[in-house]
Design an enzyme around this catalytic site. Structure first.
Site, PDB file in Angstrom:
ATOM      1  N   SER A   1       0.803  -1.222   0.000  1.00 36.92           N
ATOM      2  CA  SER A   1       0.000   0.000   0.000  1.00 36.92           C
ATOM      3  C   SER A   1       0.835   1.271   0.000  1.00 36.92           C
ATOM      4  O   SER A   1       0.284   2.366  -0.028  1.00 36.92           O
ATOM      5  CB  SER A   1      -0.888   0.001   1.239  1.00 36.92           C
ATOM      6  OG  SER A   1      -0.109   0.100   2.396  1.00 36.92           O
TER       7      SER A   1
ATOM      8  N   THR B   1      -2.239   2.720   3.325  1.00 37.28           N
ATOM      9  CA  THR B   1      -1.554   4.015   3.461  1.00 37.28           C
ATOM     10  C   THR B   1      -0.904   3.909   4.824  1.00 37.28           C
ATOM     11  O   THR B   1      -1.353   3.122   5.653  1.00 37.28           O
ATOM     12  CB  THR B   1      -2.601   5.162   3.515  1.00 37.28           C
ATOM     13  OG1 THR B   1      -3.274   5.238   2.267  1.00 37.28           O
ATOM     14  CG2 THR B   1      -1.977   6.505   3.824  1.00 37.28           C
TER      15      THR B   1
ATOM     16  N   THR C   1       1.534   7.009   0.755  1.00 32.44           N
ATOM     17  CA  THR C   1       0.694   5.959   0.166  1.00 32.44           C
ATOM     18  C   THR C   1       0.998   5.733  -1.309  1.00 32.44           C
ATOM     19  O   THR C   1       1.550   6.621  -1.974  1.00 32.44           O
ATOM     20  CB  THR C   1      -0.796   6.356   0.290  1.00 32.44           C
ATOM     21  OG1 THR C   1      -1.627   5.262  -0.078  1.00 32.44           O
ATOM     22  CG2 THR C   1      -1.145   7.535  -0.607  1.00 32.44           C
TER      23      THR C   1
ATOM     24  N   THR D   1      -6.106   7.139   6.950  1.00 33.73           N
ATOM     25  CA  THR D   1      -5.966   6.113   5.915  1.00 33.73           C
ATOM     26  C   THR D   1      -7.381   5.808   5.431  1.00 33.73           C
ATOM     27  O   THR D   1      -8.345   6.012   6.160  1.00 33.73           O
ATOM     28  CB  THR D   1      -5.329   4.816   6.455  1.00 33.73           C
ATOM     29  OG1 THR D   1      -6.155   4.297   7.498  1.00 33.73           O
ATOM     30  CG2 THR D   1      -3.928   5.050   7.002  1.00 33.73           C
ATOM     31  N   GLY D   2      -7.486   5.299   4.220  1.00 32.36           N
ATOM     32  CA  GLY D   2      -8.817   4.937   3.716  1.00 32.36           C
ATOM     33  C   GLY D   2      -9.220   5.766   2.520  1.00 32.36           C
ATOM     34  O   GLY D   2      -8.369   6.317   1.815  1.00 32.36           O
TER      35      GLY D   2
HETATM   36  N1  GLY Z   1      -5.970   7.407   1.713  1.00 27.77           N
HETATM   37  C1  GLY Z   1      -5.242   7.051   0.568  1.00 27.77           C
HETATM   38  C2  GLY Z   1      -5.875   7.401  -0.700  1.00 27.77           C
HETATM   39  O1  GLY Z   1      -7.070   7.633  -0.777  1.00 27.77           O
HETATM   40  O2  GLY Z   1      -5.167   7.439  -1.683  1.00 27.77           O
END
Ligand code: GLY
Length: 357
Positions: free
Chosen positions: A83, A200, A218, A251-252
């Site tokens: 990731s 991430t 990320t 993250t997410g």
């Molecule tokens: N949180 C990482 C992304 O949406 O790329």
């Protein structure tokens, strides 16, 4: 599952953290603090090695931003982590594009890079954007040229493992194209778990002087449209630090977060006296409410069809985290080093998933 904080409870919390900080912030000004306080490093669940490393450096008196960057560099450089950085899953053209931001509390300065190709440690480049330019965000080819000007070497970030995942996805995307895949149940399950995971790493820290810093890094969504930028390099969304209040990161699902400036909101709620965990929940509740206006972000029950988590530490060295959804044991944890112990802790969540993916 956590009890939702009522509006009355929220108002009752009052204000108070701000008064505890004794700080002179600003570029080139010395930081003053009366006495040494509690050190803490908090990170997403893939950050246990990062929190360990960052605490080791904080104990040596290193700057908290250098400490968290050194921590996440371990994960960025690890081909096993799909990731982030080297080994991260690529975009729909099979190219790994990385995003990262950093923020330094004592100077209230920050830097970021987005859609950066061929450079393993985007967080180091983000720090150079902060220190060696008067810009806050460099993207794409400009970011790559800037990294190379600073001596970063280009390398292929696509590992064989990531290329195989990309090829599987490409081959199973449609039965109306020229790509065939050996379709098995196992492959289906594997792809489902890849597509629903958007890893991430976020890592935030407070040092013994009460200075805060954070970093988020990320490879973004697997199979994203080339050039897509998530929340990680957007200061205020994927990361925010206010040296008098606290630091937070995420993250997410980046899109849901960008539209709500999530990390800024977490820090803002902490400034009103909410604990880090309460502030993370309150922010998720806000995001959920606003996402109801966006059908593509909702499932058939009208609930968010995305995962999103926040991690935070405040000026007192208290930490917390919260997620939109529960999940498999190994993915729904966060990492924390509280100065005594480095550990993974379960993340409290708003909603329980029926199916654990
Ligand atoms: N949180 C990482 C992304 O949406 O790329």
């Amino acid at each position: 599952m956590r009890d939702k904080l009522s509006r009355r409870d929220f108002l009752k919390t009052g204000i108070g953290i701000g008064a505890a900080s004794v700080l002179t912030a600003g570029k080139n000004l010395a930081v003053q603090q009366k006495k040494e306080g509690k050190m803490c490093v908090v990170a997403s669940g893939n950050g246990l090695r990062a929190t360990e490393k960052a605490m080791e450096l904080l104990r040596q008196g290193k700057d908290p931003l250098d400490a968290v960057i050194a921590g996440v560099n371990i994960v960025e450089s690890d081909p096993e982590d799909r990731s982030v950085g080297y080994g991260g899953l690529p975009n729909e053209e099979g190219v790994v594009e990385l995003d990262s931001s950093v923020m330094h509390g004592p100077t209230h300065n920050g830097g970021a890079v987005a859609s950066l190709r061929n450079i393993k440690n985007p967080s180091k480049v983000a720090k150079l954007v902060m220190e060696r330019t008067d810009h806050a965000l460099l993207v794409g080819k400009g970011a790559l040229r800037f990294a190379k000007a600073h001596g970063f070497k280009e390398e292929n970030l696509l590992t064989d493992e990531a290329r195989e995942r990309w090829l599987e996805r490409k081959e199973t995307l449609s039965d109306r194209d020229y790509w065939f895949a050996p379709k098995t149940e196992e492959l289906e399950k594997e792809l489902e778990s890849y597509l629903s995971s958007h890893g991430t790493i976020n890592c935030c820290a407070i040092d013994a002087l009460g200075n805060l810093a954070g970093v988020t890094t990320t490879s973004g969504f697997f199979f994203k449209i080339p050039g897509r930028v998530g929340d990680s390099p957007i200061i205020g969304a994927g990361l925010y630090v206010d040296n008098e209040i606290g630091a937070a990161g995420s993250t997410g699902r980046g899109e849901a977060n960008i539209l709500n400036c999530g990390s800024f909101q977490v820090v803002n709620f902490m400034s009103k006296g909410l604990s880090p965990e309460e502030a993370c929940f309150k922010t998720l509740e806000r995001i959920e409410e606003k996402s109801r206006l966006l059908p593509h972000l909702l499932n058939e029950k009208g609930l968010p069809r995305f995962g999103l988590s926040f991690y935070a530490v405040n000026k007192k060295g208290e930490y917390g985290a919260a997620s939109m959804w529960s999940g498999r044991e190994e993915v729904r944890k966060f990492a924390v080093h509280d100065g005594k112990e480095n550990k993974l802790k379960p993340i409290p969540y708003l909603y329980e998933r029926e199916k654990q993916i």
